[in-house]
Design a protein around this motif. Sequence first.
Motif, PDB file in Angstrom:
ATOM      1  N   LEU B 169       3.554   8.475 -14.811  1.00 30.91           N
ATOM      2  CA  LEU B 169       2.380   8.238 -13.969  1.00 30.91           C
ATOM      3  C   LEU B 169       2.454   9.082 -12.702  1.00 30.91           C
ATOM      4  O   LEU B 169       3.538   9.364 -12.207  1.00 30.91           O
ATOM      5  CB  LEU B 169       2.320   6.770 -13.552  1.00 30.91           C
ATOM      6  CG  LEU B 169       2.016   5.725 -14.618  1.00 30.91           C
ATOM      7  CD1 LEU B 169       2.022   4.358 -13.984  1.00 30.91           C
ATOM      8  CD2 LEU B 169       0.693   6.002 -15.267  1.00 30.91           C
ATOM      9  N   PRO B 170       1.295   9.449 -12.158  1.00 26.90           N
ATOM     10  CA  PRO B 170       1.304  10.080 -10.835  1.00 26.90           C
ATOM     11  C   PRO B 170       1.766   9.080  -9.773  1.00 26.90           C
ATOM     12  O   PRO B 170       1.724   7.864  -9.997  1.00 26.90           O
ATOM     13  CB  PRO B 170      -0.141  10.492 -10.612  1.00 26.90           C
ATOM     14  CG  PRO B 170      -0.927   9.961 -11.724  1.00 26.90           C
ATOM     15  CD  PRO B 170      -0.041   9.366 -12.732  1.00 26.90           C
ATOM     16  N   TYR B 171       2.155   9.628  -8.657  1.00 27.04           N
ATOM     17  CA  TYR B 171       2.796   8.821  -7.624  1.00 27.04           C
ATOM     18  C   TYR B 171       1.957   7.615  -7.196  1.00 27.04           C
ATOM     19  O   TYR B 171       2.443   6.488  -7.118  1.00 27.04           O
ATOM     20  CB  TYR B 171       3.078   9.721  -6.425  1.00 27.04           C
ATOM     21  CG  TYR B 171       3.937   9.104  -5.374  1.00 27.04           C
ATOM     22  CD1 TYR B 171       5.314   9.043  -5.535  1.00 27.04           C
ATOM     23  CD2 TYR B 171       3.371   8.572  -4.226  1.00 27.04           C
ATOM     24  CE1 TYR B 171       6.099   8.469  -4.573  1.00 27.04           C
ATOM     25  CE2 TYR B 171       4.160   7.996  -3.258  1.00 27.04           C
ATOM     26  CZ  TYR B 171       5.525   7.952  -3.426  1.00 27.04           C
ATOM     27  OH  TYR B 171       6.308   7.381  -2.473  1.00 27.04           O
ATOM     28  N   GLY B 172       0.687   7.862  -6.935  1.00 24.34           N
ATOM     29  CA  GLY B 172      -0.178   6.785  -6.444  1.00 24.34           C
ATOM     30  C   GLY B 172      -0.289   5.652  -7.453  1.00 24.34           C
ATOM     31  O   GLY B 172      -0.269   4.472  -7.099  1.00 24.34           O
ATOM     32  N   ASN B 200      -2.800   9.806  -0.839  1.00 23.69           N
ATOM     33  CA  ASN B 200      -3.866  10.552  -0.181  1.00 23.69           C
ATOM     34  C   ASN B 200      -4.950   9.561   0.261  1.00 23.69           C
ATOM     35  O   ASN B 200      -4.934   8.400  -0.142  1.00 23.69           O
ATOM     36  CB  ASN B 200      -4.392  11.657  -1.090  1.00 23.69           C
ATOM     37  CG  ASN B 200      -5.001  11.108  -2.364  1.00 23.69           C
ATOM     38  OD1 ASN B 200      -5.592  10.038  -2.353  1.00 23.69           O
ATOM     39  ND2 ASN B 200      -4.829  11.829  -3.453  1.00 23.69           N
ATOM     40  N   PRO B 201      -5.895   9.977   1.097  1.00 28.72           N
ATOM     41  CA  PRO B 201      -6.866   9.031   1.658  1.00 28.72           C
ATOM     42  C   PRO B 201      -7.615   8.236   0.595  1.00 28.72           C
ATOM     43  O   PRO B 201      -7.865   7.047   0.769  1.00 28.72           O
ATOM     44  CB  PRO B 201      -7.820   9.945   2.430  1.00 28.72           C
ATOM     45  CG  PRO B 201      -7.025  11.141   2.754  1.00 28.72           C
ATOM     46  CD  PRO B 201      -6.046  11.315   1.650  1.00 28.72           C
ATOM     47  N   LYS B 202      -7.926   8.894  -0.520  1.00 31.62           N
ATOM     48  CA  LYS B 202      -8.675   8.189  -1.562  1.00 31.62           C
ATOM     49  C   LYS B 202      -7.817   7.082  -2.176  1.00 31.62           C
ATOM     50  O   LYS B 202      -8.261   5.942  -2.359  1.00 31.62           O
ATOM     51  CB  LYS B 202      -9.096   9.195  -2.642  1.00 31.62           C
ATOM     52  CG  LYS B 202     -10.058   8.617  -3.642  1.00 31.62           C
ATOM     53  CD  LYS B 202     -10.508   9.678  -4.651  1.00 31.62           C
ATOM     54  CE  LYS B 202     -10.779   9.040  -5.996  1.00 31.62           C
ATOM     55  NZ  LYS B 202      -9.934   9.560  -7.059  1.00 31.62           N
ATOM     56  N   GLU B 203      -6.571   7.440  -2.469  1.00 30.52           N
ATOM     57  CA  GLU B 203      -5.673   6.449  -3.068  1.00 30.52           C
ATOM     58  C   GLU B 203      -5.409   5.309  -2.100  1.00 30.52           C
ATOM     59  O   GLU B 203      -5.320   4.145  -2.490  1.00 30.52           O
ATOM     60  CB  GLU B 203      -4.344   7.120  -3.444  1.00 30.52           C
ATOM     61  CG  GLU B 203      -4.435   8.017  -4.653  1.00 30.52           C
ATOM     62  CD  GLU B 203      -3.166   8.818  -4.899  1.00 30.52           C
ATOM     63  OE1 GLU B 203      -2.822   9.027  -6.062  1.00 30.52           O
ATOM     64  OE2 GLU B 203      -2.511   9.223  -3.897  1.00 30.52           O
ATOM     65  N   SER B 204      -5.281   5.676  -0.838  1.00 28.69           N
ATOM     66  CA  SER B 204      -4.997   4.659   0.155  1.00 28.69           C
ATOM     67  C   SER B 204      -6.187   3.709   0.306  1.00 28.69           C
ATOM     68  O   SER B 204      -6.030   2.516   0.547  1.00 28.69           O
ATOM     69  CB  SER B 204      -4.602   5.388   1.430  1.00 28.69           C
ATOM     70  OG  SER B 204      -5.017   4.791   2.552  1.00 28.69           O
ATOM     71  N   ASP B 205      -7.389   4.237   0.086  1.00 29.70           N
ATOM     72  CA  ASP B 205      -8.584   3.406   0.097  1.00 29.70           C
ATOM     73  C   ASP B 205      -8.583   2.449  -1.089  1.00 29.70           C
ATOM     74  O   ASP B 205      -8.897   1.258  -0.969  1.00 29.70           O
ATOM     75  CB  ASP B 205      -9.806   4.324   0.057  1.00 29.70           C
ATOM     76  CG  ASP B 205     -11.057   3.580   0.431  1.00 29.70           C
ATOM     77  OD1 ASP B 205     -11.007   2.845   1.443  1.00 29.70           O
ATOM     78  OD2 ASP B 205     -12.067   3.711  -0.291  1.00 29.70           O
ATOM     79  N   GLN B 206      -8.198   2.997  -2.273  1.00 25.04           N
ATOM     80  CA  GLN B 206      -8.085   2.156  -3.477  1.00 25.04           C
ATOM     81  C   GLN B 206      -7.104   1.023  -3.229  1.00 25.04           C
ATOM     82  O   GLN B 206      -7.329  -0.126  -3.623  1.00 25.04           O
ATOM     83  CB  GLN B 206      -7.565   2.985  -4.653  1.00 25.04           C
ATOM     84  CG  GLN B 206      -8.602   3.821  -5.351  1.00 25.04           C
ATOM     85  CD  GLN B 206      -7.969   4.635  -6.462  1.00 25.04           C
ATOM     86  OE1 GLN B 206      -6.782   4.940  -6.429  1.00 25.04           O
ATOM     87  NE2 GLN B 206      -8.761   4.991  -7.447  1.00 25.04           N
ATOM     88  N   VAL B 231      -4.490   1.754   6.888  1.00 19.94           N
ATOM     89  CA  VAL B 231      -4.303   0.547   6.080  1.00 19.94           C
ATOM     90  C   VAL B 231      -4.135  -0.653   7.002  1.00 19.94           C
ATOM     91  O   VAL B 231      -4.811  -1.672   6.868  1.00 19.94           O
ATOM     92  CB  VAL B 231      -3.060   0.683   5.172  1.00 19.94           C
ATOM     93  CG1 VAL B 231      -2.779  -0.618   4.464  1.00 19.94           C
ATOM     94  CG2 VAL B 231      -3.249   1.805   4.186  1.00 19.94           C
ATOM     95  N   VAL B 232      -3.266  -0.501   7.973  1.00 16.73           N
ATOM     96  CA  VAL B 232      -2.946  -1.630   8.837  1.00 16.73           C
ATOM     97  C   VAL B 232      -4.190  -2.105   9.582  1.00 16.73           C
ATOM     98  O   VAL B 232      -4.529  -3.285   9.586  1.00 16.73           O
ATOM     99  CB  VAL B 232      -1.848  -1.233   9.841  1.00 16.73           C
ATOM    100  CG1 VAL B 232      -1.621  -2.350  10.834  1.00 16.73           C
ATOM    101  CG2 VAL B 232      -0.575  -0.887   9.111  1.00 16.73           C
TER     102      VAL B 232
END
Lengths: 479, 281
Positions: B169-172, B200-206, B231-232
Amino acid sequence: MTAAFSKKQKAVVKGAIISSLMAATMAFLLSIFMLGLRTKSAAGALVLEPRFTLVAGITVLVFSGRLLLHLFWWNKKALSSHSFKQPGWFEQLASSKKIGWFGQLALAQKLKGLGKHGGTIMIALCFILPLLLFFFNLKLGTGLPLRYWFDIATLILTYIMLGWGLNIVVGLAGLLDLGYVAFYAIGAYSYALLAQHFGLSFWLCLPLAGLLAATWGVILGFPVLRLRGDYLAIVTLAFGEIIRIILLNWYQFTGGPDGLSGVPRPSFFGLPFKRYGDQTFHIFFGLDYSSLHRILFLYYIILLLALLTNFVTHKMRRLPIGRAWEALREDETACRSLGINTVNTKLTAFATGAMFGGFAGSFFATRQGFISPESFTFIESAIILAIVVLGGMGSQIGVVIASVVMIGGFELLRNMEGLKYVFGQEFDPSLYRMILFGFAMVAIMVWKPRGLISARLPTIFLKTETAVSPSPQNKGDAQ
Amino acid sequence: MNQSANQGFPLLKVEHLTMRFGGLTAIDDLSFSAAQTDITAIIGPNGAGKTTVFNCLTGFYKPSEGMISLTHPDRTRFLLERMDDFRICSKARVARTFQNIRLFAGMTLLENLLVAQHNQLMKASGFTIGALLGLVSYQPHEKQAIELARHWLDKIGLVERADDHAADLPYGDQRRLEIARAMCTDPLMLCLDEPAAGLNPKESDQLNRLLLDIRREEQIAILLIEHDMSVVMEISDHVIVIDYGRKISSGTASYVRNDKKVIAAYLGVENEEGQGAEVKP
């Protein structure tokens, strides 16, 4: 010709020659003492016999071998692309070798063609093999040495069973156990002593021996399983030696180096395999007496025991315990964070492996009729471990292939009479088995570092059933 | 469900927690509490002792001093500092993830999620012996476990890859799989050690949406260590700032963001000799 070489190719050739010279020097230095001089006792004194032709031969061999490897294998691209309008056949051969022998097409993938039935076919073959051989001898008059063949088949099956047993500990749970032979010994002595002192039959002692071996597995495991990796390996190695030394020195109980003889043979539902007597196997079935009956019976016992081992392992892998074992091998810390009691999980792996070792041990005792600590030296542990590692850790079919190749191969060496015509009458090929074994080990580790069969079949699927080939990521990186 | 009844109910209470490694005091008299259904973030500069707090909470370290108590909604109280790490997960129902991802790399996604349900499945399989001898019917329980796994795979959008190796799997995705795996242990508190690190910002949003989903649907407390301020600030109800093992501030995200002490800890303070501001990168 030289004009055709490019600068790069010249450099490659020069490098190849230098590297080959260095290898040859190394070979010369090593061989001058080990091979160049031989002690010989002549007329009451020890004299040195120089064998410099041998040294010269070895040196030349190493030099030319390395040079050829450099030119035609390692650097074949650099050299063949331009001026060596190189023979296509060589490239083809090289590439076909790569794919066919050592490449990514693991044997498992090929066996997949046979489908799920491959295993069944092999098992069926194991069952009818002896009858087939009998048939050949009777009807076709091939005159095969049946007893010898059955003995080898039994020996190979014993190692397959031991390999499968150790596979639970090493392959699934990832605990490096260098003292597996201790459980084999415990099983053997359990049966021999129980039969001698209490007159218990083989069929009663078999589960008892397994139980005792498992108990010892737990007793050993409890204090040492908090150790990891190398430390665990050292302690298990010591445990194997402790058991052997106790067996060797506790004379009153185990007979020490004299061993235990007269271990009773198994009976067929109470019918002994004896020449004389009222109720014996051959009389009951109205056959002529043949010592082959017993040998054949032993063959079927070990076949069934080995199949039992495989069946139980196969089942357990699909149960939560088996998955926990594999998870433990992958990452112990993560296991603990998921609420898995890692000590208990390791103990079950250790005990299960030990139990099958114990079964195999009591079979060994009843087959040999005589046991002594000689049979349970470290080299046995090493061979069993080698079978597991060469076969591919965790792979059941890999263990089978490795056992057949190794144990069968050792036997084959004994029978290589033809080699005597090449190397002289004194040549005994079986003396070279360890060096060949070493070569096999190195070769496997170079070409297939994860063993012959490295594809792992997942224990459960959401959708489709396919073998997952090993991921490039090394297990060690998980730390 | 009974969200209102449990709202603000202190699930976790940490009192006077101190952890010393030889002469080094990694955590110094730290006290805080985390409410059920709250997302509590622990932030602080590198080396402030955030991960050490987590390791104490989840039993990987035994604290030198202090009390960590976890009270279940049925009022059973667990003293985490006295429990073995694996019991903290199985009995006290605290699950965690790791800063450096610790998946079972060689096993498939589905297997990873089934290993997380080990204890229930072990019982269902009659501690192996029952299932081996055919004394218990294990299949229905396994089906249930697979369904739960499928539910979580669906949540993290990886159902399609259920039978692939976790290592592929990819990291995210690995990060989210680790959270799904922790959730499969049926926890009351989920501890996430830098879940957004390297995303990345998209993954962090997910990830944010996943965490909010978990909180809303499972009604559990989430405790997270984070560097990623997005995130915080976006999802946490309560932020605790620690530096050199001490709590220097706590409150809502907007409050701590403007706290002078926090700014000082992150960006450095003016030197006492008055030689100008020393700004840490």
